[in-house]
Design a protein around this motif. Structure first.
Motif, mmCIF file in Angstrom:
data_model
loop_
_atom_site.group_PDB
_atom_site.id
_atom_site.type_symbol
_atom_site.label_atom_id
_atom_site.label_comp_id
_atom_site.label_asym_id
_atom_site.label_seq_id
_atom_site.Cartn_x
_atom_site.Cartn_y
_atom_site.Cartn_z
ATOM 1 N N THR A 51 -7.593 -3.843 -1.704
ATOM 2 C CA THR A 51 -7.780 -3.020 -2.904
ATOM 3 C C THR A 51 -7.264 -1.597 -2.742
ATOM 4 N N HIS A 52 -7.420 -1.021 -1.549
ATOM 5 C CA HIS A 52 -7.068 0.385 -1.343
ATOM 6 C C HIS A 52 -6.183 0.629 -0.117
ATOM 7 N N GLY A 53 -5.953 -0.407 0.691
ATOM 8 C CA GLY A 53 -5.199 -0.206 1.919
ATOM 9 C C GLY A 53 -6.010 0.491 2.993
ATOM 10 N N LEU A 54 -7.350 0.330 2.964
ATOM 11 C CA LEU A 54 -8.218 1.079 3.868
ATOM 12 C C LEU A 54 -9.038 0.162 4.776
ATOM 13 N N THR A 55 -9.205 0.632 6.006
ATOM 14 C CA THR A 55 -10.035 -0.023 7.017
ATOM 15 C C THR A 55 -11.173 0.921 7.387
ATOM 16 N N HIS A 56 -12.375 0.353 7.563
ATOM 17 C CA HIS A 56 -13.535 1.170 7.965
ATOM 18 C C HIS A 56 -13.854 0.899 9.427
ATOM 19 N N ARG A 57 -13.906 1.975 10.201
ATOM 20 C CA ARG A 57 -14.343 1.888 11.594
ATOM 21 C C ARG A 57 -15.652 2.649 11.741
ATOM 22 N N ARG A 58 -16.619 2.014 12.373
ATOM 23 C CA ARG A 58 -17.921 2.653 12.642
ATOM 24 C C ARG A 58 -18.191 2.623 14.135
ATOM 25 N N ASP A 59 -18.473 3.789 14.725
ATOM 26 C CA ASP A 59 -18.868 3.898 16.128
ATOM 27 C C ASP A 59 -20.294 4.418 16.188
ATOM 28 N N LEU A 60 -21.155 3.728 16.897
ATOM 29 C CA LEU A 60 -22.548 4.130 17.059
ATOM 30 C C LEU A 60 -22.845 4.301 18.544
ATOM 31 N N LEU A 61 -23.603 5.346 18.889
ATOM 32 C CA LEU A 61 -23.971 5.606 20.273
ATOM 33 C C LEU A 61 -25.459 5.940 20.330
ATOM 34 N N PRO A 78 1.694 -0.213 8.191
ATOM 35 C CA PRO A 78 2.635 0.217 7.138
ATOM 36 C C PRO A 78 2.273 -0.353 5.764
ATOM 37 N N ALA A 79 1.847 -1.607 5.721
ATOM 38 C CA ALA A 79 1.490 -2.210 4.434
ATOM 39 C C ALA A 79 0.271 -1.522 3.832
ATOM 40 N N GLU A 80 -0.709 -1.180 4.675
ATOM 41 C CA GLU A 80 -1.899 -0.504 4.172
ATOM 42 C C GLU A 80 -1.557 0.905 3.686
ATOM 43 N N LYS A 81 -0.691 1.597 4.416
ATOM 44 C CA LYS A 81 -0.308 2.947 4.001
ATOM 45 C C LYS A 81 0.444 2.921 2.672
ATOM 46 N N LYS A 82 1.256 1.898 2.471
ATOM 47 C CA LYS A 82 1.975 1.761 1.206
ATOM 48 C C LYS A 82 0.990 1.505 0.067
ATOM 49 N N ARG A 83 0.015 0.647 0.324
ATOM 50 C CA ARG A 83 -0.991 0.349 -0.701
ATOM 51 C C ARG A 83 -1.816 1.603 -1.007
ATOM 52 N N LEU A 84 -2.237 2.328 0.012
ATOM 53 C CA LEU A 84 -3.024 3.537 -0.194
ATOM 54 C C LEU A 84 -2.230 4.580 -0.974
ATOM 55 N N ASP A 85 -0.960 4.720 -0.649
ATOM 56 C CA ASP A 85 -0.124 5.688 -1.362
ATOM 57 C C ASP A 85 -0.086 5.369 -2.850
ATOM 58 N N SER A 86 -0.013 4.092 -3.175
ATOM 59 C CA SER A 86 -0.014 3.671 -4.583
ATOM 60 C C SER A 86 -1.338 4.014 -5.256
ATOM 61 N N VAL A 87 -2.445 3.807 -4.539
ATOM 62 C CA VAL A 87 -3.773 4.107 -5.080
ATOM 63 C C VAL A 87 -3.927 5.613 -5.296
ATOM 64 N N LEU A 88 -3.471 6.421 -4.332
ATOM 65 C CA LEU A 88 -3.598 7.872 -4.452
ATOM 66 C C LEU A 88 -2.754 8.418 -5.603
ATOM 67 N N ARG A 89 -1.571 7.857 -5.791
ATOM 68 C CA ARG A 89 -0.737 8.302 -6.918
ATOM 69 C C ARG A 89 -1.411 7.970 -8.242
#
Length: 564
Positions: free
Chosen positions: A414-424, A443-454
């Protein structure tokens, strides 16, 4: 097979069961396998019921006949869950009401009529009758004869239709057959076939790592209790227990221990609640399985524990089914006997809208992109049509403490985004630190995100990091608006602080728990962020205040009950 054909088969089996010879009395009255919640028993005695999320006063009206209840609710009431709660209360009015409703149901529906004759509902009902047979037959021989006849009819029905049940309901059906056959006079011949089939089903439904398909901690606990209670009943009767049955118990036990917080309550994920801790304790003690900790992930959950603190995180893809929640990477946290960070819980008991809301990512303690859960429901609103995929889940121990590193790709499409969570979690358990990264990696995610941001026209991608708090936690904004100070009923103080480009608010939330008739108001810490580039990062810490002692004398009862 169509739903109509299944209904006809169930109806035929129920009517045919009437032709079989029934029991006239109990050979022995089983010990109560479980008691429900006294608080809910009080509401039932007072005539207070929840119907489609609304409080209804209907004194004396049985749960299957409540005004305004939909057909599904009316049918579910014929599983007799309410009998556990009346037995849990256990006073004179509760016991009389339990007997009145039970024998009223038998008179109305005991000859195979009504919506309660499905394998799943009949299995649960028969199990409740066996658990509370001593209570239900306090009136004397006549009541014992009526109950014995109705129970043996249900046994015969399940003997023909148990295979029509799905998932754990099959195991519950076989357990009900087994326990009732041991308890009812003249039904002994049904014990061995049920015990053998129970072993086969346990082997099929509990995987090699002690997990079940629903990934519901409460569902696993209920299944474990059923298997342990069946094993105990067979052993007490001098009957053999199938090895696959025993092996399933051995596989589940360490997983179940890993899914419990310090107070014995279960992590609340995928439709499950904290459950009745006493029943789990009793089942674990009855099964007599060595307390070996689960190695690695426990049914897709990862646990951190140190000192008085426990953290349990959802570290696997959501399961299939209508109870799955979009809770990927969410966590819960407890200190001693007190829950601090929680999930909102399952809203199923309060109607369809609450059920749907409780499944959303925003109802869990994790990060969510505004307007998008990490997994998303289909048009029918039951199954997840798009499911988050966990691509990395690691736990490691070092000098700084125990660390979890988790990554999911729920917004990659949907947005070209990945969520990373680090817990300590610190070695002494006095602080939990986290880092949340939302980023486009390929690269594919960055292209998708660029489209969403525009398309957003410079507004960026709004997201929020939530920490839902237990209702017993007192919270107030501190540190000049840059943190939240928390106080637990035990007297412990905790401090929440963050760093990064985010705006902090302390917002309303709800805590959904079947131990309470209505949703409980609570608060949530929310960090609001906006992603305008390829990456957004927020760091946070939840730490005990310096004046909180290492040991706390915590005597107040947690989670005070509602009063009718």
């Amino acid at each position: 097979m169509t739903e109509t054909k299944v209904t006809l088969l169930d109806r035929f089996a129920a009517r045919r069961a009437l032709l079989r010879r029934g029991a006239r009395r109990f050979a022995s009255l089983p010990e109560p396998a479980c008691l429900g919640l006294p608080e809910r028993g009080r509401w039932l005695v007072a005539g207070s019921h929840l119907v489609e999320g609304q409080l209804v006063q209907a004194p004396g009206v049985p749960p299957w006949d409540l005004p305004g209840a939909d057909p599904v609710r009316q049918a579910e009431a014929q599983a007799f869950d309410w009998l556990d709660d009346l037995a849990g209360l256990g006073n004179g009015p509760a016991r009389r009401l339990a007997r009145d409703w039970t024998f009223r149901w038998i008179a109305l529906f005991g000859r195979g009529r009504g919506p309660g004759w499905t394998p799943a509902l009949a299995a649960h009902r028969l199990g409740r009758w066996m658990s509370h047979a001593a209570l239900l037959t306090e009136g004397g021989e006549r009541e014992q004869a009526v109950l014995a006849r109705a129970a043996s009819q249900t046994l015969h029905f399940l003997e023909r239709r148990w295979s029509g049940a799905r998932g754990p309901a099959r195991i519950e059906a076989l357990s009900a057959i087994l326990r009732s056959a041991l308890a009812l006079e003249g039904m002994e011949r049904h014990v061995t076939p049920a015990a053998v089939a129970l072993g086969r089903e346990a082997e099929a439904q509990v995987d090699a790592h002690g997990a079940i398909a629903s990934r519901s901690p409460e569902g696993l606990a209920e299944l474990f209790a059923i298997l342990a209670e069946s094993e105990a009943a067979l052993t007490a009767a001098g009957r053999p227990v199938a090895e696959p049955h025993r092996a399933a118990i051995r596989r589940i036990a360490p997983v179940l221990r890993a899914l419990r917080h310090c107070d014995g309550g279960l992590a609340r994920f995928h439709g499950g609640g904290r459950t009745v801790a006493e029943r789990v304790e009793r089942a674990l003690a009855t099964a007599a399985v060595k307390a070996v900790p689960a190695d690695g992930a426990a049914m897709g959950f990862l646990r951190l524990s140190a000192g008085r603190t426990s953290v349990i995180a959802d570290a696997a893809d959501p399961p299939l089914g209508a109870e799955a929640h979009a809770s990927t990477l969410a966590f819960e946290m407890s200190s001693g006997r007190r829950a601090i960070v929680v999930s909102c819980g399952s809203g199923r008991a309060w109607g369809a809208e609450w059920h749907r809301a409780g499944r959303a990512t925003a109802s869990h303690s994790t990060l969510a992109v505004e307007g998008f859960s990490s997994s998303r429901l289909g048009r029918a609103g039951e199954e997840m049509a798009e499911r988050a995929r966990v691509v990395s889940a690691h736990r490691q121990r070092g000098a700084a403490g125990v660390q979890l590193s988790l990554v999911h790709t729920g917004w990659a499409e949907t947005h070209g985004l990945t969520h990373r969570r680090d817990l300590l979690l610190a070695p002494d358990g006095r602080s939990l630190s986290g880092a949340e990264t939302l980023a486009a990696l390929t690269p594919a995610e960055k292209k998708r995100l660029d489209s969403v941001l525009r398309a957003a026209g410079g507004q960026g991608v709004a997201h929020a990091l939530r920490f839902h708090l237990h209702p017993d936690v007192r919270a107030r904004i501190g540190a000049g608006g840059l943190g939240v100070d928390l106080t637990l009923p035990s007297g412990e103080g905790w401090s929440f602080r963050f760093e990064g480009a985010a705006r902090l608010t302390l917002d309303p939330s709800v805590y959904l728990d079947r131990a309470h008739l209505l949703p409980r108001a609570t608060r949530q810490i929310v960090l609001h962020g906006v992603l305008r580039d390829v990456e957004s990062r927020i760091g946070w810490t939840l730490a005990k205040t310096e004046d909180t002692p290492l040991a706390i004398r915590d005597l107040d009862p947690p989670d005070p009950p509602d009063r009718p």
